[in-house]
Write a protein that holds these residues in place. Structure first.
Motif: not given
Length: 293
Positions: A43, A46-47, A50-51, A54, A58, A95, A97-100
């Motif tokens: 995580l 990935l965070r 993504h920061k 974007a 996934i 996963l 939290e990424f809402n993907l």
């Protein structure tokens, strides 16, 4: 467009962000420890990515057993496994939290997609990818689409004829004893001979024994699935000369039953090494993620 790709293996996780063609340029390897140790590192990577910029989906190729039907409640959930604390681990929950969009399949299915789309079987319509390592698993792709039913293929648990010269005929599969995985996986080789296959002398009988078992598998797959290509990957297949020994053993077993596979050239075209080893699963996960954007 950037996607995230995860290959969850029994020994290590590979994770990367990019496009399918560039996904292996920069990746992170994380040891497969219990989830409480592995997940925070995954995580964190990935965070940070993504920061930085974007990503939009996934893709995950994971060890199993694994829920692979999107319409079922166990989609992306690992079933009962001997890997400590991974039983019933949920990728969608981990996963969330990424809402993907997530695309989740087995690591061998992901590898099969990679090899059929961009790799050594890119000109084939029907392919089977088999990984021979800690376990043995297979993925089937037909016309660039994964082919499976309510569960993924379990190639490693097919029953094969035990070679009469095998010093460990009982095998070591905890479920079936001397199924293919119980006889020809990496742990079976190590228990039988005390070392990895690649550590044996090229003339050691262990090489021919391994080739015999894998050729039986290839013959079963050839005569039932009728593939254009069989891709043999995984750590065991990195043993020098093993691929050529499997090809020769298959020709001998077929015994001219199908004349189109009697020549050395024909069998070389049928049984191939993966183009993306050892990253086929990572590339395939990226390709699957790209499809849902």
């Amino acid at each position: 467009m950037r996607v995230a790709a995860i290959e969850g293996g029994g020994t290590k996780f590979l994770v990367a962000v990019g496009s399918p063609c560039s996904i292996t340029n920069h990746y992170t390897s994380i040891a497969t420890a219990p989830p409480a140790e592995t997940l925070p590192k995954l995580l964190s990577y990935l965070r940070a990515e993504h920061k930085k910029e974007a990503f939009h989906a996934i893709g995950i190729g994971s060890f199993g057993p694994l829920g692979i039907a999107p319409e079922r409640s166990d989609y992306g959930v690992i079933g009962p496994t001997t890997k400590p604390d991974w039983s019933y681990f949920s990728y969608p929950e981990a996963l969330a939290e990424f809402n993907l969009p997530l695309v989740i399949t087995t690591d061998v299915n992901a590898a099969a997609i990679a090899e059929s789309t961009l790799g050594s079987a890119r000109d084939s319509q029907r392919i089977i990818y088999v990984t021979v390592g800690t376990g043995i698993g297979g993925g089937i792709v037909i016309s660039n689409q994964l082919n499976q039913g309510k569960f993924h293929p379990e190639v490693g648990h097919m029953k094969i004829a035990v070679n009469p010269d095998d010093p460990m005929p009982e095998g070591l599969c905890t479920f079936h004893g001397n199924c293919l995985e119980g006889l020809a996986s990496g742990p079976a080789i190590e228990q039988r001979w005390g070392v990895n296959l690649s550590d044996l002398n090229p003339n050691h009988p262990g090489n021919d024994l391994q080739a015999n078992y894998l050729a039986q598998m290839c013959m079963n797959l050839l005569l039932t699935i009728t593939p254009d290509s069989i891709i043999l990957g995984g750590g065991v297949m990195q043993t020098p000369f093993l691929l050529s020994k499997v090809r020769l053993a298959l020709r001998e077993m077929m015994n001219h039953y199908m004349p189109q596979f009697s020549s050395e050239d024909a069998v070389e075209k049928l049984i191939k090494a993966p183009a993306f080893a050892p990253f086929s699963g990572l590339v395939g996960a990226a390709l699957l993620a790209q499809r849902v954007i």
